[in-house]
Enzyme design. Structure first.
Site, short mmCIF file in Angstrom:
data_model
loop_
_atom_site.label_atom_id
_atom_site.label_comp_id
_atom_site.label_asym_id
_atom_site.label_seq_id
_atom_site.Cartn_x
_atom_site.Cartn_y
_atom_site.Cartn_z
N CYS A 112 -5.23 6.56 -3.28
CA CYS A 112 -4.58 5.25 -3.41
C CYS A 112 -3.21 5.48 -4.02
CB CYS A 112 -5.42 4.31 -4.28
SG CYS A 112 -4.63 2.71 -4.58
N CYS A 161 0.87 -1.18 0.00
CA CYS A 161 0.00 0.00 0.00
C CYS A 161 0.91 1.22 0.00
CB CYS A 161 -0.91 -0.01 1.22
SG CYS A 161 -1.92 1.47 1.40
#
Length: 276
Positions: free
Chosen positions: A213, A75
């Protein structure tokens, strides 16, 4: 019993951070409960971090549990939050982050945290996607996408205006398409007129749209360069939660830069696996 946490976010992509030494018998269940924005603290994931400060630079081992209770190998914004957490505790401006997708180097640059991303690939076997060649501008479940793995798989679709896309409608069929054995994140991007892009992302594991993101921003930048849609360096990407900057270093690997904020501290209850 409770355990302490710190709440961080990177351009709106928010996480609870819990030290890996804390005893949490069922990390996935805690993530499912506390990521809920109605009944829990509310977050896009829970980062369990182990700090190893005997190294120079210090190292932090990062494990991400998503709101569905499963882990994700990487991530981008989570790694930047982990880096800020570790740098604040060690008094350094550089750390190494061990993720399931590889080891990253992170540095503080003014008000931003910059990470060098893991190796990325368009190789269909490594995305993975069921195809004989890289998937570039091909229609899958009604959406024209390019497939790239930037630590996790992303289906990137370039559109005229991201605001005109009903992401909750068009993304789930792609996210669950048979072509993707591990599923995929779904990004839509539109040009900002300056060589950069606006971004919206539907994330697997969250099963909804997130304010930002990081791996998706990188996917947009590298797919745009691959398709000849921009030659900018850096490439500015604007998710709803802020501004991210993707550059390409001398090794050709992308770096992801943006702000990180420490929101607040608190405690969450820990339940044993047999408790209701």
């Amino acid at each position: 019993m409770t355990v302490p946490f710190q709440k961080y976010h990177g351009t709106g992509n928010d996480f609870l951070i819990i030290h890996a030494d804390e005893h949490v018998p069922d990390r996935g269940a805690l993530a499912e409960r506390e990521c809920d924005r109605t009944d829990g603290v509310g977050a896009d994931g829970v980062l369990f971090l182990a700090l190893e400060d005997k190294f120079d630079p210090p190292r932090v081992v990062m494990t991400l549990f998503q709101p569905d209770g499963a882990t994700a190998p990487m991530c981008g914004n989570g790694a930047r939050c982990a880096a800020e957490w570790a740098m604040a505790r060690t008094g350094t401006d550089s750390v190494m982050i061990d993720t399931q997708a590889g080891t990253l180097r992170a540095e503080r640059d003014g008000d931003e945290v910059v990470i060098e991303m893991t190796d990325l690939t368009f190789d269909p076997d490594e995305v993975p996607v069921d195809a004989d060649a890289p998937v570039l501008n091909e229609e899958i479940e009604g959406l024209e996408v390019s497939m790239v793995n930037t630590g996790v798989p992303h289906a990137v679709s370039f559109v005229d205006d991201v605001d005109d896309v009903d992401l909750e409608e068009v993304a789930p069929p792609v996210r669950y398409a048979d072509a993707f054995p591990n599923g995929t994140n779904v990004c839509v991007a539109s040009p900002d007129g300056n060589g950069g892009f606006r971004q919206r992302t539907y994330e697997r594991g969250v099963e909804g749209e997130t304010d930002s993101c990081g791996t998706g921003a990188v996917a947009i930048a590298v797919a745009a360069r691959r398709l000849g849609l921009t030659d900018a360096d850096p490439v500015d990407v604007h998710p709803p939660g802020g501004h991210l900057r993707i550059s390409f270093n001398e090794r050709g690997r992308p770096t992801l830069a943006g702000p990180v904020e420490h929101e607040f501290d608190g405690e969450v209850a820990v339940k044993s696996p047999v408790e209701p």
